[in-house]
Design an enzyme around this catalytic site. Structure first.
Site, PDB file in Angstrom:
ATOM      1  N   ASP A  58       0.826  -1.300  -0.025  1.00 11.65           N
ATOM      2  CA  ASP A  58      -0.044  -0.021  -0.026  1.00 11.65           C
ATOM      3  C   ASP A  58       0.925   1.439   0.127  1.00 11.65           C
ATOM      4  OD1 ASP A  58      -1.854   2.007   0.554  1.00 11.65           O
ATOM      5  OD2 ASP A  58      -2.829   0.980   2.050  1.00 11.65           O
ATOM      6  N   THR A 121      -4.032  14.362 -13.807  1.00 13.43           N
ATOM      7  CA  THR A 121      -5.244  14.338 -14.836  1.00 13.43           C
ATOM      8  C   THR A 121      -5.608  15.667 -14.993  1.00 13.43           C
ATOM      9  OG1 THR A 121      -7.464  13.669 -15.229  1.00 13.43           O
ATOM     10  CG2 THR A 121      -6.910  14.190 -12.826  1.00 13.43           C
ATOM     11  N   ASP A 122      -5.893  15.782 -16.491  1.00 14.88           N
ATOM     12  CA  ASP A 122      -6.661  17.201 -16.624  1.00 14.88           C
ATOM     13  C   ASP A 122      -7.886  17.497 -16.025  1.00 14.88           C
ATOM     14  OD1 ASP A 122      -8.126  15.302 -18.149  1.00 14.88           O
ATOM     15  OD2 ASP A 122      -8.087  16.301 -19.995  1.00 14.88           O
ATOM     16  N   GLU A 123      -8.341  16.427 -15.404  1.00 13.16           N
ATOM     17  CA  GLU A 123      -9.815  16.825 -14.570  1.00 13.16           C
ATOM     18  C   GLU A 123      -9.754  17.827 -13.515  1.00 13.16           C
ATOM     19  OE1 GLU A 123     -12.172  13.305 -13.923  1.00 13.16           O
ATOM     20  OE2 GLU A 123     -11.670  12.064 -15.705  1.00 13.16           O
ATOM     21  N   TYR A 148     -13.253  12.226  -7.450  1.00 12.41           N
ATOM     22  CA  TYR A 148     -11.986  11.842  -7.745  1.00 12.41           C
ATOM     23  C   TYR A 148     -11.009  12.894  -8.133  1.00 12.41           C
ATOM     24  CZ  TYR A 148      -8.819  10.730 -11.546  1.00 12.41           C
ATOM     25  OH  TYR A 148      -7.782  10.367 -12.343  1.00 12.41           O
ATOM     26  N   LYS A 152      -7.432  14.197  -6.611  1.00 10.83           N
ATOM     27  CA  LYS A 152      -6.356  14.360  -7.566  1.00 10.83           C
ATOM     28  C   LYS A 152      -5.527  15.661  -7.381  1.00 10.83           C
ATOM     29  CE  LYS A 152      -4.289  11.796 -10.088  1.00 10.83           C
ATOM     30  NZ  LYS A 152      -3.117  10.716  -9.783  1.00 10.83           N
ATOM     31  N   ASN A 177      -7.629  11.835 -21.464  1.00 11.32           N
ATOM     32  CA  ASN A 177      -8.228  10.487 -21.327  1.00 11.32           C
ATOM     33  C   ASN A 177      -7.396   9.536 -22.124  1.00 11.32           C
ATOM     34  OD1 ASN A 177     -10.623  11.858 -20.512  1.00 11.32           O
ATOM     35  ND2 ASN A 177     -11.687   9.916 -20.446  1.00 11.32           N
ATOM     36  N   LEU A 204     -24.338   4.973 -23.435  1.00 14.38           N
ATOM     37  CA  LEU A 204     -24.091   6.355 -23.469  1.00 14.38           C
ATOM     38  C   LEU A 204     -24.508   7.056 -22.229  1.00 14.38           C
ATOM     39  CD1 LEU A 204     -23.538   7.579 -27.153  1.00 14.38           C
ATOM     40  CD2 LEU A 204     -21.849   7.071 -25.419  1.00 14.38           C
TER      41      LEU A 204
HETATM   42  P1  NAD Z   1      -5.831   2.192 -12.640  1.00 16.36           P
HETATM   43  O1  NAD Z   1      -7.104   2.331 -11.785  1.00 16.36           O
HETATM   44  O2  NAD Z   1      -6.136   1.256 -13.838  1.00 16.36           O
HETATM   45  O3  NAD Z   1      -4.764   1.558 -11.748  1.00 16.36           O
HETATM   46  C1  NAD Z   1      -4.440   2.191 -10.686  1.00 16.36           C
HETATM   47  C2  NAD Z   1      -3.414   1.184  -9.974  1.00 16.36           C
HETATM   48  O4  NAD Z   1      -3.095   1.742  -8.670  1.00 16.36           O
HETATM   49  C3  NAD Z   1      -3.806  -0.341  -9.768  1.00 16.36           C
HETATM   50  O5  NAD Z   1      -2.947  -1.357 -10.243  1.00 16.36           O
HETATM   51  C4  NAD Z   1      -4.152  -0.318  -8.281  1.00 16.36           C
HETATM   52  O6  NAD Z   1      -3.996  -1.659  -7.694  1.00 16.36           O
HETATM   53  C5  NAD Z   1      -3.215   0.743  -7.609  1.00 16.36           C
HETATM   54  N1  NAD Z   1      -3.310   0.977  -6.249  1.00 16.36           N
HETATM   55  C6  NAD Z   1      -4.727   1.620  -5.838  1.00 16.36           C
HETATM   56  N2  NAD Z   1      -4.512   2.182  -4.709  1.00 16.36           N
HETATM   57  C7  NAD Z   1      -3.077   1.788  -4.321  1.00 16.36           C
HETATM   58  C8  NAD Z   1      -2.734   1.758  -3.101  1.00 16.36           C
HETATM   59  N3  NAD Z   1      -3.442   2.384  -1.937  1.00 16.36           N
HETATM   60  N4  NAD Z   1      -1.287   1.230  -3.074  1.00 16.36           N
HETATM   61  C9  NAD Z   1      -0.656   0.865  -4.022  1.00 16.36           C
HETATM   62  N5  NAD Z   1      -1.303   0.563  -5.056  1.00 16.36           N
HETATM   63  C10 NAD Z   1      -2.603   1.170  -5.477  1.00 16.36           C
HETATM   64  O7  NAD Z   1      -5.618   3.790 -12.968  1.00 16.36           O
HETATM   65  P2  NAD Z   1      -5.108   4.213 -14.495  1.00 16.36           P
HETATM   66  O8  NAD Z   1      -6.103   4.702 -15.177  1.00 16.36           O
HETATM   67  O9  NAD Z   1      -3.956   3.435 -14.893  1.00 16.36           O
HETATM   68  O10 NAD Z   1      -4.637   5.595 -14.028  1.00 16.36           O
HETATM   69  C11 NAD Z   1      -3.110   5.720 -13.277  1.00 16.36           C
HETATM   70  C12 NAD Z   1      -2.805   7.350 -12.824  1.00 16.36           C
HETATM   71  O11 NAD Z   1      -2.980   7.951 -14.175  1.00 16.36           O
HETATM   72  C13 NAD Z   1      -3.675   7.855 -11.955  1.00 16.36           C
HETATM   73  O12 NAD Z   1      -2.963   8.602 -11.089  1.00 16.36           O
HETATM   74  C14 NAD Z   1      -4.651   8.487 -12.753  1.00 16.36           C
HETATM   75  O13 NAD Z   1      -5.320   9.729 -11.964  1.00 16.36           O
HETATM   76  C15 NAD Z   1      -3.996   9.136 -13.890  1.00 16.36           C
HETATM   77  N6  NAD Z   1      -4.570   9.662 -15.108  1.00 16.36           N
HETATM   78  C16 NAD Z   1      -5.355   8.586 -15.634  1.00 16.36           C
HETATM   79  C17 NAD Z   1      -5.835   8.773 -17.041  1.00 16.36           C
HETATM   80  C18 NAD Z   1      -6.964   7.738 -17.640  1.00 16.36           C
HETATM   81  O14 NAD Z   1      -7.324   8.378 -18.718  1.00 16.36           O
HETATM   82  N7  NAD Z   1      -6.962   6.650 -17.228  1.00 16.36           N
HETATM   83  C19 NAD Z   1      -5.667  10.119 -17.436  1.00 16.36           C
HETATM   84  C20 NAD Z   1      -4.898  10.897 -16.985  1.00 16.36           C
HETATM   85  C21 NAD Z   1      -4.103  10.700 -15.571  1.00 16.36           C
HETATM   86  O1  TDX Z   2     -20.644   3.577 -19.940  1.00 17.03           O
HETATM   87  C1  TDX Z   2     -20.099   4.571 -19.921  1.00 17.03           C
HETATM   88  N1  TDX Z   2     -21.007   5.272 -20.784  1.00 17.03           N
HETATM   89  C2  TDX Z   2     -20.451   6.772 -20.889  1.00 17.03           C
HETATM   90  O2  TDX Z   2     -21.126   7.488 -21.790  1.00 17.03           O
HETATM   91  C3  TDX Z   2     -19.043   5.121 -19.260  1.00 17.03           C
HETATM   92  C4  TDX Z   2     -18.210   4.206 -18.186  1.00 17.03           C
HETATM   93  C5  TDX Z   2     -18.532   6.236 -19.191  1.00 17.03           C
HETATM   94  N2  TDX Z   2     -19.219   7.215 -20.086  1.00 17.03           N
HETATM   95  C6  TDX Z   2     -18.993   8.712 -20.474  1.00 17.03           C
HETATM   96  C7  TDX Z   2     -18.322   9.434 -19.157  1.00 17.03           C
HETATM   97  C8  TDX Z   2     -17.243  10.297 -19.824  1.00 17.03           C
HETATM   98  O3  TDX Z   2     -17.830  11.331 -20.723  1.00 17.03           O
HETATM   99  O4  TDX Z   2     -17.771   8.365 -21.212  1.00 17.03           O
HETATM  100  C9  TDX Z   2     -16.629   9.278 -20.949  1.00 17.03           C
HETATM  101  C10 TDX Z   2     -15.321   8.768 -20.329  1.00 17.03           C
HETATM  102  O5  TDX Z   2     -15.989   8.029 -19.237  1.00 17.03           O
HETATM  103  P1  TDX Z   2     -14.603   7.148 -18.193  1.00 17.03           P
HETATM  104  O6  TDX Z   2     -13.950   6.266 -19.145  1.00 17.03           O
HETATM  105  O7  TDX Z   2     -15.235   7.050 -16.899  1.00 17.03           O
HETATM  106  O8  TDX Z   2     -13.380   8.402 -18.066  1.00 17.03           O
HETATM  107  P2  TDX Z   2     -13.333  10.038 -17.347  1.00 17.03           P
HETATM  108  O9  TDX Z   2     -14.464  10.242 -16.519  1.00 17.03           O
HETATM  109  O10 TDX Z   2     -13.495  11.045 -18.510  1.00 17.03           O
HETATM  110  O11 TDX Z   2     -12.058   9.998 -16.844  1.00 17.03           O
HETATM  111  C11 TDX Z   2     -10.978   9.264 -17.238  1.00 17.03           C
HETATM  112  O12 TDX Z   2     -10.243  10.417 -17.829  1.00 17.03           O
HETATM  113  C12 TDX Z   2      -9.452  11.034 -16.951  1.00 17.03           C
HETATM  114  C13 TDX Z   2     -10.017   8.365 -16.306  1.00 17.03           C
HETATM  115  O13 TDX Z   2     -11.209   7.324 -15.857  1.00 17.03           O
HETATM  116  C14 TDX Z   2      -9.605   9.222 -15.391  1.00 17.03           C
HETATM  117  O14 TDX Z   2      -8.642   8.570 -14.366  1.00 17.03           O
HETATM  118  C15 TDX Z   2      -8.674  10.250 -15.886  1.00 17.03           C
HETATM  119  O15 TDX Z   2      -8.103  11.149 -14.706  1.00 17.03           O
END
Ligand code: NAD
Ligand code: TDX
Length: 332
Positions: A58, A121-123, A148, A152, A177, A204
């Site tokens: 962790d 993240t850009d969020e 979330y 962040k 994303n 959607l």
């Molecule tokens: P993910 O949920 O797929 O992976 C997260 C990982 O962190 C998992 O392997 C999980 O087991 C591990 N984890 C969670 N809690 C933990 C803890 N307490 N200790 C150790 N490990 C832990 O997420 P992702 O989509 O790969 O995102 C990774 C990073 O990138 C995040 O910081 C997210 O905010 C950032 N990010 C994601 C996106 C996106 O589109 N997915 C975009 C921009 C930034």
């Molecule tokens: O079933 C769905 N239908 C739908 O319309 C789901 C799961 C999502 N959506 C929409 C919500 C969002 O507008 O699609 C878009 C993308 O959704 P997510 O995959 O949940 O992503 P989002 O909320 O945009 O956040 C992602 O990008 C920024 C990542 O999950 C974050 O970790 C990252 O920081």
């Protein structure tokens, strides 16, 4: 720099980063990952055992984190609770992992004087109107919407404070994303792709008009490695590949690539507080550090990703029913 500690390296982007580092450098990597529902040992399969080690633990465990940080040259911090819908259902693990976990890593990096890259993240910037000509830049004020994105944003502010107050050698990136292989099926693209593979119509939220700025996870990985190697300490870099698409367009492309009629989807209950549009201006990263995306054609990258899910059912099948059960509870 020889030994990297990568938190969250068994997750989606973290595992893509570890694969990228192994392919493009001679660094060795220790992954620290709790293997929550989102982490998957199988995402590290096939990597050389003499270069990649997984420690299951962790990031909020101060003793473990201190020992690991002391034994590495740099830390790349991906670990987080990452799904907005989950954060609206139960924010508590988001506060714990994203805030307390990041604080724990910062304290260890401060004690040992270790270089840190924090992945965000850009969020954190909130959302834009559909017709707003502006995109997010490093100067955009923070305005997060969900549990979330607010955790962040808080983690980014902690990093900035540790840079200013304690001189920590840290950089931050805020990326748009991601799509690509090994993304959990709770997320938008893998959920719809695996639905279609299961003969279920994509779903959607709302009217499907929300815009996301898509980037391939391998381009994100290359950007993070570039910032780690050449970024200026204390700086923030936005990462994006000019990939704006609304959700309807994405689903229509998925359906077409998968040989289904483009309108074969359902509109379902919207996400509360659903951000309308994200858009990244990545000029700073491109001009200062010379990064550029390789996946410039979204339809091709998406077709490759769909192919990955088709070929790797054994990877995603164990996640699917639990993810759909959560969505059924939320009405999505
Ligand atoms: P993910 O949920 O797929 O992976 C997260 C990982 O962190 C998992 O392997 C999980 O087991 C591990 N984890 C969670 N809690 C933990 C803890 N307490 N200790 C150790 N490990 C832990 O997420 P992702 O989509 O790969 O995102 C990774 C990073 O990138 C995040 O910081 C997210 O905010 C950032 N990010 C994601 C996106 C996106 O589109 N997915 C975009 C921009 C930034
Ligand atoms: O079933 C769905 N239908 C739908 O319309 C789901 C799961 C999502 N959506 C929409 C919500 C969002 O507008 O699609 C878009 C993308 O959704 P997510 O995959 O949940 O992503 P989002 O909320 O945009 O956040 C992602 O990008 C920024 C990542 O999950 C974050 O970790 C990252 O920081």
């Amino acid at each position: 720099m020889r030994k990297l500690l990568v938190t969250g390296g068994a997750g989606f982007i973290g595992s893509n980063f570890v694969h990228h580092v192994v392919a493009h450098t001679d660094l060795s990597v220790t992954v620290l990952d709790l293997l929550t529902y989102a982490g998957n040992r199988a995402s590290l399969a096939g990597l050389p055992e003499d270069r990649v080690e997984l420690v299951v633990g962790d990031i909020a465990d101060a003793g473990l984190v201190d020992d690991l940080v002391a034994a590495h040259d740099a830390v790349v911090h991906f670990a987080a609770e990452s799904h907005n819908d989950n954060s609206l259902h139960d924010p508590s693990p988001f506060v714990r992992t994203n805030l307390i976990g990041t604080f724990t890593i910062l304290e260890a990096a401060r004690r040992h004087g270790t270089r840190l890259h924090h992945v965000s993240t850009d969020e954190v910037y909130g959302d834009l109107e559909l017709d707003d000509p502006q995109r997010f830049t490093e100067q955009t004020p923070y305005n997060p919407s969900s549990p979330y994105s607010s955790t962040k944003a808080g983690s980014d502010l902690l990093v900035r404070a540790w840079v200013r107050s304690f001189g920590l050698e840290a950089t931050i990136s805020n990326c748009s994303n991601n799509y690509g292989p090994r993304q959990h099926v709770e997320k938008f693209i893998p959920r719809q792709v695996t639905n279609v593979l299961d003969g279920v119509r994509p779903r959607l939220y709302g009217a499907g008009q929300n815009v996301r700025d898509w980037i391939h996870a391998d381009d994100h990985s290359a950007a993070v490695l570039t910032i780690l190697e050449r970024g200026r300490a204390g700086e923030t870099y936005l990462i994006g590949a000019d990939g704006e698409k609304n959700n309807r367009e994405v689903v229509e492309t998925i359906l077409t690539v998968m040989g289904r009629p483009a309108d074969d989807y359902d509109l379902v209950k919207d996400r509360p507080g659903h951000d309308l549009r994200y858009a990244i201006d990545s000029t700073k990263l491109r001009t200062e550090l010379g990064w550029a995306p390789r996946f410039t054609d979204f339809a091709t990258g998406l077709a490759d990703t769909i192919e990955w899910y088709r070929a790797n059912e054994a990877w995603w099948r164990p996640q699917k029913s639990a993810a759909e059960a959560k969505y059924a509870e939320l009405g999505h």
